[in-house]
Design a protein around this motif. Sequence first.
Motif, PDB file in Angstrom:
ATOM      1  N   PRO A 161      33.147   2.394 105.417  1.00  0.00           N
ATOM      2  CA  PRO A 161      31.907   2.201 106.172  1.00  0.00           C
ATOM      3  C   PRO A 161      31.431   0.757 106.176  1.00  0.00           C
ATOM      4  O   PRO A 161      30.912   0.269 107.189  1.00  0.00           O
ATOM      5  N   MET A 162      31.627   0.043 105.082  1.00  0.00           N
ATOM      6  CA  MET A 162      31.215  -1.358 105.045  1.00  0.00           C
ATOM      7  C   MET A 162      32.110  -2.213 105.931  1.00  0.00           C
ATOM      8  O   MET A 162      31.632  -3.119 106.633  1.00  0.00           O
TER       9      MET A 162
ATOM     10  N   ALA B 286      31.200  -1.883 109.560  1.00  0.00           N
ATOM     11  CA  ALA B 286      30.057  -2.738 109.884  1.00  0.00           C
ATOM     12  C   ALA B 286      30.485  -4.190 110.007  1.00  0.00           C
ATOM     13  O   ALA B 286      30.009  -4.917 110.898  1.00  0.00           O
TER      14      ALA B 286
ATOM     15  N   HIS C  39      27.417   3.445 102.084  1.00  0.00           N
ATOM     16  CA  HIS C  39      26.480   3.738 103.175  1.00  0.00           C
ATOM     17  C   HIS C  39      25.126   3.080 102.922  1.00  0.00           C
ATOM     18  O   HIS C  39      24.451   2.655 103.879  1.00  0.00           O
TER      19      HIS C  39
ATOM     20  N   SER D  13      35.860  -0.201 100.967  1.00  0.00           N
ATOM     21  CA  SER D  13      34.853   0.641 101.618  1.00  0.00           C
ATOM     22  C   SER D  13      35.025   0.676 103.133  1.00  0.00           C
ATOM     23  O   SER D  13      34.779  -0.319 103.821  1.00  0.00           O
TER      24      SER D  13
ATOM     25  N   ARG E 150      30.180  -6.572 113.358  1.00  0.00           N
ATOM     26  CA  ARG E 150      29.471  -7.849 113.332  1.00  0.00           C
ATOM     27  C   ARG E 150      30.338  -8.960 113.894  1.00  0.00           C
ATOM     28  O   ARG E 150      29.881  -9.797 114.679  1.00  0.00           O
TER      29      ARG E 150
ATOM     30  N   THR F 215      30.135  -5.852 103.972  1.00  0.00           N
ATOM     31  CA  THR F 215      29.814  -5.833 105.400  1.00  0.00           C
ATOM     32  C   THR F 215      30.089  -7.168 106.079  1.00  0.00           C
ATOM     33  O   THR F 215      29.702  -7.369 107.227  1.00  0.00           O
TER      34      THR F 215
ATOM     35  N   TRP G 293      24.652   0.184 101.453  1.00  0.00           N
ATOM     36  CA  TRP G 293      24.800  -1.216 101.834  1.00  0.00           C
ATOM     37  C   TRP G 293      24.748  -1.377 103.348  1.00  0.00           C
ATOM     38  O   TRP G 293      24.129  -2.306 103.862  1.00  0.00           O
ATOM     39  N   VAL G 294      25.405  -0.489 104.068  1.00  0.00           N
ATOM     40  CA  VAL G 294      25.395  -0.577 105.534  1.00  0.00           C
ATOM     41  C   VAL G 294      23.980  -0.390 106.070  1.00  0.00           C
ATOM     42  O   VAL G 294      23.514  -1.141 106.940  1.00  0.00           O
ATOM     43  N   ASP G 295      23.278   0.593 105.529  1.00  0.00           N
ATOM     44  CA  ASP G 295      21.931   0.906 106.014  1.00  0.00           C
ATOM     45  C   ASP G 295      20.933  -0.218 105.739  1.00  0.00           C
ATOM     46  O   ASP G 295      19.943  -0.366 106.458  1.00  0.00           O
TER      47      ASP G 295
ATOM     48  N   GLN H 216      21.833  -3.540 105.242  1.00  0.00           N
ATOM     49  CA  GLN H 216      22.629  -4.764 105.354  1.00  0.00           C
ATOM     50  C   GLN H 216      21.770  -6.018 105.510  1.00  0.00           C
ATOM     51  O   GLN H 216      21.959  -7.016 104.807  1.00  0.00           O
TER      52      GLN H 216
END
Length: 272
Positions: free
Chosen positions: A78-79, A82, A14, A76, A86, A53, A16-18, A20
Amino acid sequence: MNEQTALWNGTAGHAWVDTQEVLDGMFKPMQDLLVEEVPASSATQVLDVGCGTGSTTLAFARRLGGKGRCTGVDISEPMLAAARARAEREGIPADFIQADAQRHAFEPASFDLILSRFGVMFFEDPVQAFANLRRAAKAGARLRLIAWRSPADNPFMTTAERAAAPFLKLPARQPDAPGQFGFADPRRVHRILEESGWADIDLQPVDFTCTLPEKELVRYLTRFGPLGRFLHEVDAHARAHVIETVRAAFEPFVHGAEVRFTAGCWMTSARV
């Protein structure tokens, strides 16, 4: 669920996503080297290991220009969510698989290039992982990896934990253990690749100049590494003191509105 799966589907994933965009900017020099080093005409089926991501996967897909297919694999969720968003947003054809590349049943002999930017240091059994990746590689396929050299070569990456050590009980980094510096020892990496069936193995030290906005520094240093994992264990007052102390320790890297540091990495290549 092993420790790495839990970590990358939890706090680290999370984080990394936040952040990115900040991380993509920091690590763009590594991505550029990976993408530009291989002529697009020489690779049509590309696997990005530990794709996160999706930045490197999509960069190579853009380079292929529809003449091949890029696949990213990561543990991951969540990654990967994302990354898929993208790809859809940018209209770039790419596939993303949530799986452990150490064990996933890739189609045999299906990729002519396997690459990774900071995605291969986390395997529980790296010999098994790279043997599995070799089975997924076509005859003559190439392997291109970028991984961190030692903590001594990367003082920026260990500044936070050193500054926080008097206030937090942080676990010591274990040499060769899965994690950021898991591929720091070039002799170990050579042995892993040799035992898993790769040939023409070569490791070259590469230094990259990385930057991030100074305004993002506190968010970065409080979300990643051992500090990011354990900072929540102290109360708000202690947390504020730790953050203030750690931020001061980064002052040598701050140049006005920009943070600059040197990333000491290995560029590893091999061939089937």
